[in-house]
Motif scaffolding. Structure first.
Motif, mmCIF file in Angstrom:
data_model
loop_
_atom_site.group_PDB
_atom_site.id
_atom_site.type_symbol
_atom_site.label_atom_id
_atom_site.label_comp_id
_atom_site.label_asym_id
_atom_site.label_seq_id
_atom_site.Cartn_x
_atom_site.Cartn_y
_atom_site.Cartn_z
ATOM 1 N N PRO A 3 39.719 37.701 47.165
ATOM 2 C CA PRO A 3 40.704 37.821 45.279
ATOM 3 C C PRO A 3 42.052 38.929 45.552
ATOM 4 O O PRO A 3 41.227 40.120 46.588
ATOM 5 N N THR A 4 42.692 39.203 45.138
ATOM 6 C CA THR A 4 44.188 40.168 45.507
ATOM 7 C C THR A 4 43.337 41.241 43.943
ATOM 8 O O THR A 4 43.830 42.527 44.278
ATOM 9 N N GLU A 5 42.973 40.625 42.921
ATOM 10 C CA GLU A 5 42.166 41.709 41.572
ATOM 11 C C GLU A 5 41.120 40.507 40.757
ATOM 12 O O GLU A 5 41.670 39.695 40.439
ATOM 13 N N ILE A 6 40.518 41.667 41.085
ATOM 14 C CA ILE A 6 39.214 41.029 39.989
ATOM 15 C C ILE A 6 38.940 41.932 38.388
ATOM 16 O O ILE A 6 39.172 43.239 38.799
ATOM 17 N N ASN A 7 39.296 41.469 36.842
ATOM 18 C CA ASN A 7 39.553 42.027 35.759
ATOM 19 C C ASN A 7 38.489 42.392 35.025
ATOM 20 O O ASN A 7 38.344 42.734 34.248
ATOM 21 N N GLN A 8 37.075 40.959 34.937
ATOM 22 C CA GLN A 8 36.311 41.348 34.421
ATOM 23 C C GLN A 8 35.467 41.309 35.875
ATOM 24 O O GLN A 8 35.520 39.238 36.023
ATOM 25 N N ALA A 22 39.894 36.678 37.952
ATOM 26 C CA ALA A 22 40.718 37.584 38.843
ATOM 27 C C ALA A 22 42.232 37.029 38.762
ATOM 28 O O ALA A 22 42.629 36.562 37.993
ATOM 29 N N GLY A 23 43.524 38.297 38.707
ATOM 30 C CA GLY A 23 44.808 38.308 38.593
ATOM 31 C C GLY A 23 45.188 37.714 39.467
ATOM 32 O O GLY A 23 46.277 38.332 39.484
ATOM 33 N N ASP A 24 45.153 36.173 40.586
ATOM 34 C CA ASP A 24 45.780 35.515 41.096
ATOM 35 C C ASP A 24 45.917 34.063 40.386
ATOM 36 O O ASP A 24 45.099 33.650 39.665
ATOM 37 N N TYR A 61 47.335 34.319 34.849
ATOM 38 C CA TYR A 61 46.150 34.806 35.363
ATOM 39 C C TYR A 61 44.804 35.120 34.533
ATOM 40 O O TYR A 61 45.149 34.896 33.087
ATOM 41 N N THR A 168 51.327 39.169 34.728
ATOM 42 C CA THR A 168 51.090 40.885 35.015
ATOM 43 C C THR A 168 50.234 40.996 33.624
ATOM 44 O O THR A 168 50.840 40.133 33.081
ATOM 45 N N LYS A 174 47.514 47.510 30.388
ATOM 46 C CA LYS A 174 47.609 48.329 31.483
ATOM 47 C C LYS A 174 47.932 49.851 31.127
ATOM 48 O O LYS A 174 47.219 50.557 31.662
#
Length: 287
Positions: A3-8, A22-24, A61, A168, A174
Motif C-alpha cells: 500500500p502507498t497510503e492507508i486512510n482507514q 487505500a489511497g492508491d 481513491y 488526492t 487533509k
C-alpha cells in the motif's frame, strides 16, 4: 503488493481479517492477521484487472471502510462498506469480495436518487442545489445492531463536474482548513440499501461515530466543534454542539463500555467527554 497510503482500517474478528481503505489504485487491502500477509483487495476501476474484471463502483481513491459481521438482505453473512473520494459508498460481500451494491452521494445530494437500483429518497426531504458539486465520503460508522450506517463527508461547490474528482484527499480535509467547503451527514439503511435522511453542513465532516450504544451520533470536522445528532433522523439538524480546542478534528475514540469519548485533531490537544457527552477536560502536550 504494498500500500502507498492507508486512510482507514477496520477489523473483522470472526474472519481475523483487517481491511484498509487505500489511497492508491488497488482500493481496499485485506490482511490475514494470523499470517500478517495481504490476501486480497477490493479494487477500483483504476485497476479493474485486480479483481478479475468483475468491476467496482469506485473510480477514485478510498477514504473510509467498515466491516459488518452480519449484513442483512445481502445474501452475505459478512460485508464491507467502502467510501471514496468519488463520493460513492460500495457494499461488498466479505465472502467472495464481490460488489453487492453502491450508492452515489453526488446523485443523492443533487438529484434524490440513492443507489444503483434506482431507489429514491422520501418526498419530504429537502431539495438540494448541489447537483454540480463534487462529493467525497470521508467516514462511516455502523450501528451496533447492524441495520444502519451513518455516513459523513465533504463537498466542493466550486467543481462544476461531479465526475471530475481530484485524485488526492481534498485539501480542506487533509490540512484542516476551517474555511469549510461544505459537507453532509446521512443515514444509510443497510437492509434496503437506501439513504433515509441526510443533512447538508457548512463544515466538512472528517469523522462520524455512534455513541451511547447507538442512541446518538457525534461528528467532527473543520469547524472547531463536536456536533451531536439524532441517530434515526439527521435531517432535523444537530441536537447540540460542543466547542473543541483544536481548529479541526479528525479522530473520535469512544469507550465501548462506559461511553467516555476523546477527540483529537490539529495541534497538541485531546478533548475528553463524559458518558453524557459533556466536555470535561482538555489534555495538552508540553512542547
Amino acid at each position: 503488493m504494498t500500500p502507498t497510503e492507508i486512510n482507514q482500517l477496520s477489523y473483522d474478528a470472526s474472519s481475523k481479517k483487517l481491511y484498509g481503505a487505500a489511497g492508491d489504485s488497488l482500493g481496499a487491502y485485506i490482511w490475514d492477521i494470523q499470517t500478517s500477509q495481504i490476501v486480497g483487495n477490493l479494487g477500483t476501476n483504476m485497476n479493474i484487472a485486480s479483481r478479475g474484471g468483475s468491476g467496482s463502483c469506485h473510480s477514485d481513491y478510498l477514504l473510509s471502510i467498515q466491516s459488518i459481521p452480519d449484513c442483512a438482505n445481502t445474501n452475505s453473512s459478512h460485508c464491507i462498506l467502502t467510501g471514496g473520494s468519488d463520493g460513492k459508498v460500495g457494499i461488498w460481500s466479505g465472502k467472495n469480495q464481490k460488489l453487492i451494491d453502491s450508492i452515489d452521494f453526488n446523485t443523492v445530494l443533487g438529484k434524490g436518487s440513492t443507489s444503483s437500483s434506482s431507489s429514491s429518497i422520501p418526498s419530504n426531504h429537502q431539495s438540494s442545489s448541489l447537483s454540480s458539486s463534487s462529493t467525497w465520503v470521508s467516514s462511516m460508522d455502523v450501528h451496533p445492531e447492524g441495520n444502519w450506517a451513518v455516513i459523513g463527508g465533504g463537498m466542493d461547490h466550486a467543481n462544476s463536474n461531479s465526475n471530475a474528482m481530484a485524485s488526492t484527499f481534498p485539501s480542506t480535509v487533509k490540512q484542516g482548513n476551517c474555511d469549510a467547503l461544505g459537507g453532509f451527514t446521512a443515514m444509510l439503511h443497510l437492509p434496503t440499501r437506501t439513504v433515509s435522511t441526510f443533512k447538508e453542513t457548512n463544515e466538512t465532516i472528517h469523522n462520524v461515530a455512534y455513541h451511547s450504544n447507538g442512541a446518538g451520533i457525534v461528528s467532527v470536522g473543520n469547524d472547531c466543534a463536536a456536533s451531536f445528532w439524532n441517530s434515526m433522523d439527521v435531517s432535523q439538524g444537530r441536537t447540540s454542539r460542543s466547542w473543541l480546542s483544536s481548529p479541526a478534528s479528525y479522530s473520535i475514540g469512544i469507550h465501548p463500555e462506559n461511553d467516555i469519548m476523546v477527540v483529537a485533531g490539529v495541534g497538541c490537544t485531546i478533548d475528553c467527554f463524559s458518558p453524557f457527552m459533556t466536555k470535561t477536560c482538555t489534555l495538552r502536550r508540553r512542547i
